[in-house]
Design a protein around this motif. Structure first.
Motif: not given
Length: 526
Positions: A345-363
């Protein structure tokens, strides 16, 4: 230990903290030489004053080329105190790559060990900004030697403000494709995220009084530098390996009753292959941190049999100052735990996003590019503003790694985005296939690449190294793969080689493997 992190705002503060509290406690051991925290404070002050006496302006680049010793950490802390930037260069690189880094970094001082002197002299004319070369170990008739250069200056603390947001380290990427890039890191990159993790009480590295670390990863590797810095922050005794070998690591762990170790999986393979691993007393080790590449389950189980201690994993990049995601020890207790396939898991204070080809966040569950928002992200790529803008977008660092996040927030790294194979419109991630093939008991090394195909676009093939004495055939490997892979991911073929090409950091040079198949084509995608 929280009190230590609260007491240090920059790397410059580290040796003085322990020089005041425990001056005679050993900070560093290298080739049997012991350096106390009081001596480390004194020596780093002398280095800072010597750097200033050279007439270098603040934020000048100071380079080191050679194997590690206590001098590497004296230089690091001296640069920190003088407001300068240290870069440790991978001495295993080819001469042209080293020359490029010296030129690109605009280093004005270069510290070397004697064995690299002939190589340095050959490219010296192409580095006009280089003002002086200083030899770290041994003697030299041509260049000043480090102890005399250092000790000619005052041991008094350097006057001048050091800002935590200033650059202090420049790490060069390993350059698996194209030229290496200089990743510029500040004092805060090393300290701010970890301070918050420690303050929260989250599991990370369980530092204790009396810890003794093995610095097996070199200072030119961000993981090695990170581990060394935090060992010093926590007042540990840090045993420096000049250069890693499996046999030497086992010997040092036993000799110095090492308690904390950090390895990449390849190092663990080397140790397990040593006859001495069967008899070495490694009982002093209470935590092993691994990262840098996935740990196949069979290797993890063998490693747990050798090191009967807590195992923890970290995932990060040079651009995130090593740490971004952490898999705690509890997740390693059950060998069937599916989360062992994750990086944590991301460390405290670190955020994560998974990005699609258009830059939008994926589920959750969908594969895309992993991006982090972290206080530990790099300041920039040195002299590469366009590359920096592509990587740091609105505070989010785009890693270039493909992966997904599950419903519980665990991050799964599937591959490098650039290694993606698209076959008949389906995404195939080579790392997934490699993780399966590496479990074949007769394969010593594996790489999967995509090759062009006029019908399907691309097809995956495996390039493998047999274990010594093995007679495994292409048909055997294909049959093994067929048992574990969906039909659209199935290998087109298997090729046997004696050794896979790797860069000095151990990463497979897939561009070299691809070249015979893609030669003559305008694009490297089909």
């Amino acid at each position: 230990m929280l009190e230590h992190y609260d007491a240090v705002a920059t790397l410059a503060d580290i040796p003085g903290l322990h020089a005041r509290a425990t001056p005679e406690h050993t900070a560093l051991i290298a080739d049997g030489r012991h350096v106390s925290y009081a001596a480390l404070e004194e020596r780093s002050n002398r280095v800072a004053n010597a750097l200033i006496a050279e007439g270098l302006p603040r934020q000048s680049r100071v380079a080191m080329l050679g194997t590690d010793s206590e001098s590497a950490y004296e230089l690091l802390l001296g640069c920190a105190k003088a407001g300068m930037v240290m870069l440790s260069i991978n001495w295993r690189l080819e001469e042209r790559e080293i020359a490029y880094i010296v030129q690109d970094s605009e280093a004005e001082l270069l510290f070397i060990t004697p064995e690299v002197a002939p190589m340095v002299e050959s490219f010296l004319p192409s580095c006009p900004r280089l003002k002086r070369i200083i030899v770290l170990d041994g003697s030299s008739e041509r260049y000043p030697v480090y102890p005399a250069w250092r000790d000619a200056h005052s041991e008094q603390h350097v006057a001048g403000r050091v800002d935590k947001d200033q650059a202090v380290v420049q790490v060069y990427t390993s350059g698996t494709s194209g030229r290496p890039k200089g990743v510029v890191l500040s004092h805060g990159c090393f300290l701010d995220v970890i301070r918050e993790v420690v303050r929260s009480g989250d599991e990370l590295i369980h530092w204790r009084n009396g810890d003794i670390t093995l610095l097996a990863l070199p200072t030119f590797h961000v993981g090695g530098l990170w581990f060394g810095v935090h060992g010093l922050v926590n007042g540990a005794t840090n045993v420096i390996m000049k250069a890693f070998t499996g046999a030497a690591a086992l010997e040092l762990i036993e000799k110095y009753t090492i308690t904390k170790v950090a390895f990449v999986p390849a190092m663990i393979r080397f140790m397990l292959s040593e006859p001495g691993s069967r008899t070495a007393n490694l009982s002093s080790v209470d935590q092993l941190v691994y990262g840098g590449s996935p740990m196949p389950r069979p290797l993890l189980e063998r490693a747990q049999g050798l090191f009967k201690c807590r195992f923890t994993q970290n995932y990060g990049l040079s651009e995130t100052t090593n740490m971004a995601v952490f898999l705690p020890s509890a997740e390693h207790l059950d060998p069937a735990n599916p989360r062992l396939k994750s990086a944590g898991r991301p460390l405290r204070g670190v955020s994560v996003r998974i990005l699609g080809p258009d830059g939008s966040s994926l589920p959750p569950g969908q594969v895309g590019e992993i991006a982090f928002k972290t206080a530990g992200h790099m300041l920039e790529y040195w002299k590469l503003p366009e590359e920096t803008r592509k990587t740091l977008v609105d505070g989010w660092l785009h890693t270039g790694d493909a992966g997904y996040v599950d419903e519980d927030g665990f991050v799964y790294v599937t591959d490098r985005i650039k290694d993606l194979i698209i076959s008949a419109g389906e995404n195939i991630y080579p790392a997934e296939l490699e993780r399966i093939l590496v479990q074949h008991e007769e394969l010593a090394d594996v790489a999967v690449i995509g090759i062009p195909d006029d019908r399907w676009g691309e097809l995956p093939i495996a390039i493998v190294v047999r274990r010594p004495g093995s007679t495994v055939t292409k048909a055997d490997v294909m049959a093994f793969a067929r048992k574990h892979l969906a039909s659209f991911k199935m290998l087109r073929t298997v090729e046997f080689v004696d050794v896979l090409p790797r860069n000095p950091s151990g990463k497979v040079l897939k561009r070299v493997l691809r070249e015979p198949y893609w030669a003559g084509r305008e694009k490297r995608v089909n």
